[in-house]
Motif scaffolding. Sequence first.
Motif, mmCIF file in Angstrom:
data_model
loop_
_atom_site.group_PDB
_atom_site.id
_atom_site.type_symbol
_atom_site.label_atom_id
_atom_site.label_comp_id
_atom_site.label_asym_id
_atom_site.label_seq_id
_atom_site.Cartn_x
_atom_site.Cartn_y
_atom_site.Cartn_z
ATOM 1 N N LEU A 586 0.889 9.548 4.042
ATOM 2 C CA LEU A 586 0.311 8.713 3.231
ATOM 3 C C LEU A 586 1.532 7.841 2.498
ATOM 4 N N THR A 587 2.637 8.478 2.431
ATOM 5 C CA THR A 587 3.763 7.727 1.833
ATOM 6 C C THR A 587 4.119 6.619 2.778
ATOM 7 N N LEU A 588 4.368 6.721 4.041
ATOM 8 C CA LEU A 588 4.497 5.557 4.819
ATOM 9 C C LEU A 588 3.399 4.703 5.104
ATOM 10 N N ALA A 589 2.201 4.887 4.811
ATOM 11 C CA ALA A 589 1.086 4.256 5.002
ATOM 12 C C ALA A 589 1.058 3.178 3.734
ATOM 13 N N LYS A 590 1.287 3.884 2.757
ATOM 14 C CA LYS A 590 1.451 3.011 1.321
ATOM 15 C C LYS A 590 2.515 2.215 1.350
ATOM 16 N N LYS A 591 3.552 2.525 1.976
ATOM 17 C CA LYS A 591 4.653 1.715 2.087
ATOM 18 C C LYS A 591 4.408 0.524 2.806
ATOM 19 N N GLN A 592 3.992 0.598 3.915
ATOM 20 C CA GLN A 592 3.514 -0.375 4.887
ATOM 21 C C GLN A 592 2.627 -1.370 4.438
ATOM 22 N N GLU A 593 1.561 -0.859 3.705
ATOM 23 C CA GLU A 593 0.619 -1.853 3.093
ATOM 24 C C GLU A 593 1.291 -2.540 2.008
ATOM 25 N N GLN A 594 2.183 -2.165 1.155
ATOM 26 C CA GLN A 594 2.822 -2.864 0.188
ATOM 27 C C GLN A 594 3.546 -3.903 0.842
ATOM 28 N N GLN A 595 4.445 -3.799 2.039
ATOM 29 C CA GLN A 595 5.130 -4.555 2.732
ATOM 30 C C GLN A 595 4.252 -5.531 3.797
ATOM 31 N N ARG A 596 2.807 -5.413 3.572
ATOM 32 C CA ARG A 596 1.929 -6.202 4.463
ATOM 33 C C ARG A 596 2.423 -6.151 5.778
ATOM 34 N N GLU A 597 2.784 -4.833 6.481
ATOM 35 C CA GLU A 597 2.989 -4.631 7.667
ATOM 36 C C GLU A 597 1.856 -3.934 8.625
ATOM 37 N N GLN A 598 0.974 -3.695 7.654
ATOM 38 C CA GLN A 598 -0.277 -2.935 8.227
ATOM 39 C C GLN A 598 -1.632 -3.436 7.977
ATOM 40 N N THR A 599 -2.530 -4.009 9.011
ATOM 41 C CA THR A 599 -3.410 -4.640 8.836
ATOM 42 C C THR A 599 -4.696 -3.666 8.318
ATOM 43 N N PHE A 600 -4.596 -2.522 8.822
ATOM 44 C CA PHE A 600 -5.609 -1.362 8.189
ATOM 45 C C PHE A 600 -5.188 -0.915 6.824
ATOM 46 N N HIS A 601 -6.164 -0.706 5.996
ATOM 47 C CA HIS A 601 -5.680 -0.281 4.738
ATOM 48 C C HIS A 601 -6.404 1.402 4.545
ATOM 49 N N ILE A 602 -5.740 2.501 4.212
ATOM 50 C CA ILE A 602 -6.183 3.498 3.772
ATOM 51 C C ILE A 602 -7.061 3.806 2.821
ATOM 52 N N SER A 603 -8.155 4.097 2.808
ATOM 53 C CA SER A 603 -9.053 4.111 1.764
ATOM 54 C C SER A 603 -8.611 4.472 0.345
ATOM 55 N N ARG A 604 -8.977 4.090 -0.746
ATOM 56 C CA ARG A 604 -8.469 4.739 -2.033
ATOM 57 C C ARG A 604 -9.263 6.115 -2.383
ATOM 58 N N ASN A 605 -10.235 6.492 -1.596
ATOM 59 C CA ASN A 605 -10.855 7.826 -1.805
ATOM 60 C C ASN A 605 -10.052 8.706 -1.109
ATOM 61 N N THR A 606 -9.232 8.404 0.084
ATOM 62 C CA THR A 606 -8.476 9.249 0.659
ATOM 63 C C THR A 606 -7.400 9.810 -0.017
ATOM 64 N N TYR A 607 -6.821 8.748 -0.993
ATOM 65 C CA TYR A 607 -5.531 9.156 -2.002
ATOM 66 C C TYR A 607 -6.287 10.020 -3.030
ATOM 67 N N LYS A 608 -7.565 9.819 -3.518
ATOM 68 C CA LYS A 608 -7.903 10.748 -4.519
ATOM 69 C C LYS A 608 -7.970 11.929 -4.160
ATOM 70 N N GLU A 609 -8.712 12.060 -2.704
ATOM 71 C CA GLU A 609 -8.791 13.735 -2.100
ATOM 72 C C GLU A 609 -7.652 14.363 -2.375
ATOM 73 N N PHE A 610 -6.696 13.661 -1.700
ATOM 74 C CA PHE A 610 -5.282 14.337 -1.587
ATOM 75 C C PHE A 610 -4.586 14.582 -2.736
ATOM 76 N N ASN A 611 -4.607 13.753 -3.980
ATOM 77 C CA ASN A 611 -4.168 14.207 -5.096
ATOM 78 C C ASN A 611 -4.862 15.339 -5.820
ATOM 79 N N ARG A 612 -6.105 15.222 -5.677
ATOM 80 C CA ARG A 612 -7.060 16.537 -6.112
ATOM 81 C C ARG A 612 -6.540 17.801 -5.330
ATOM 82 N N ASN A 613 -6.360 17.714 -3.864
ATOM 83 C CA ASN A 613 -6.008 19.038 -3.255
ATOM 84 C C ASN A 613 -4.555 19.384 -3.673
ATOM 85 N N LEU A 614 -3.717 18.294 -3.875
ATOM 86 C CA LEU A 614 -2.371 18.585 -4.193
ATOM 87 C C LEU A 614 -2.162 19.309 -5.648
ATOM 88 N N GLN A 615 -3.335 18.787 -6.467
ATOM 89 C CA GLN A 615 -3.140 19.172 -7.805
ATOM 90 C C GLN A 615 -3.687 20.777 -7.952
#
Length: 730
Positions: A586-615
């Motif tokens: 997820l860290t690499l995916a967010k970094k590439q999205e911010q640099q506009r190197e990735q045409t596909f975006h990871i869903s916002r719900n995926t980040y929510k699920e990860f943060n909930r499980n991490l917490q």
Amino acid sequence: MADLSNLAGLGSDPSGEIDSSASSANNRSLRLAEKEKRKGEADPFGLAVKYLSQVEAGTVVRGNDELERNMLVVETVALSKGLPSEVITVLLDLALSLNAGTGNCARVLKFLIPATVVPQEAIVKGVSWLCVGKMPMNAQVLFVRWVLTVFDLIDCKDNLRSIYGFIFSFVTEENLCPFICHLLYLLTMREHVHPYRVRKLLDIQAKMGRQPFLTQLLALYKVFRPDLVTLSLPSRVRTGFKNHNSTWKVALSAVQRKNKGAVLVDQSLSLDVKEKPSTRKRKLHHLAIPPLSSAFNSNSNKKVFCLQELRSFRELLENIHNIELPAQMGSLLGSALALHYLDCVQDESASLRLNFWLGHSLQEEFLLCPVDGSSDNTSEACRFLSTILFSQQFLQEGFSSTESFLYKFLSVWDGCLLRPQILDLLSDIPLMPSFYMHKLLFEPLKQLYFTSTVFFKCSIIECLNSMLIKWLTWHSVSALEGGLDISLNSNSTMTMTLSGFMDSVMELVRFVGLLASEGLRLENCHVLLLNQTLAFYETVCDMFLKYSLPLIIMPPAGVFYPALFATDSVSVDRLGYIMYRYRKNLTLAKKQEQQREQTFHISRNTYKEFNRNLQAMVNSMWNSWWCIPGSDIEIDKDLISLSKVAEPWCRFDLIHHPALFSYAIEFHQRCWPERKNVDLGSIKTGKYWNWYMEFLFNQGFDGLNNFIQTNTGHGSGLSSQDDRQPMNQP
């Protein structure tokens, strides 16, 4: 004295007469015995064949007892032992010439069972009789069906291919067309495909409609000459030729049992006779890979190199342009060098023929003739499927005919028969569109999964994990080659876009998540099933980093929480590794999205699920507070008080967790061996906590160590401050 001498003389004469008569009697007895011996040694079969070979046109058939008697002798031998090749020639000429009448023509063809091989000269002469046009249509059809049945027993086929044009001329006969197309399919080579033949087949198709046998032959023509066949054909043509050996299969199988090993046996002709007529299930026998044999006469002028003569890879390279495909394409599966050749030349016609043979064998002799459970039949089928597996692993892709067979077989499979081989074949299924997956794959597997033991459930999860790895590997290779479209198979023109591929992978991951969640609930979180599930998610969590697929799917709650609260330390450690790898991806995916190197975006719900499980994981294992209001695992305080557990909020930390409790006890005993009362709370004081962390992670919990280090800063080393922050939503 004279009287005595006379008396003696009188006595000697009768004695000579007696000896003479006795000698003549003995000679007569010897002659009679010799005659009887010769009579006994006379070959009635040979005499019958000789008689039938001398039958001429115009011979009276009705009421001809001698003809009937000799015909019966030959028929009895044919059905019990089979007929030699020279007798096949004689009888085929007798039948097709109609010298013994129309009725006897069909009779002879029906008991024409070869004991060894069929001479191609007999078939060529039979085709010449077919061209005469004397035979009735039912006899012509029966003859062509017989040729199809014994096709793989013909000694060589070069002369038969030389009369391809004569055989092709019969496609205009409506009754003969399906069988002639099948025979042409087996004989066709590149030099046989001409524009006028393609036009003729298209004209017939315009009159008869899109018949499977015509489509199959046109598909083969298109492989050889795509410039001539411009008609669009389905990418996966179903088998258009039916099994035509029903008239001869019982007699053939009986002869093959008696002459076991003496003849090249085709699988389509090797069904055994039923031992119990009352049963309705046919039995499978002789499901084996045939040996390599040339399709051409070794004495012919054609400069060819037979595959069976290859002894090394060097010989293969030196003769690769002169190698001719074998008479029986199934024999390629039994030879590594033959598979090398198949992989090197990339001959579409060879793949088409091999898939046709394999599909017929699996369909007719395996799917329609299930194994009856005996050890011999099961071991034979096991060896056959293992050979297919070896070939697929060697070529690094599955056969389309195996894939079609599995889709049909899953609907009738009991989950026990040949389980390792079937599941291994299932894991080789190539990528398919998501809308096919539910009906062909998910539904039958779901029924088997929920009605089986926990060990079978583990096997299903392992199989689907292997399937996912192969799909992802196939994608990563396509990504390295720079292709946006992914080829489903090297022998197929079908491709899938990246979004379509992601849809298929997403459906597979979600399906496994459903199976795992329900399976863990039904099996009370069985440790084997839980570990197989976590092995699957070890593949899923690294899809972006390891396989370059911009897709991240979190495990469902039915998988995450059983692993978090598991009683075995291995499961907890694997969950720590999975969460650690999810963070990296997820860290690499967010970094590439911010640099506009990735045409596909990871869903916002995926980040929510990860943060909930991490917490949830950090709070329960590190902060000693696993029951957080508003979270997925919130439990009513009154219900917790009924458990009468002291300090329930810290029962899943690194000290009190059921999976790590024994390590905490061992550490406590090492630090305070003199204490009689165990006080685990003292581990958290001062330097003992750091010692305990070092002790715990030295036990091999690398996954847990990476998770704690990345998210809290503690462990065997320190991580950067950025890595310890929660994942922000884009």
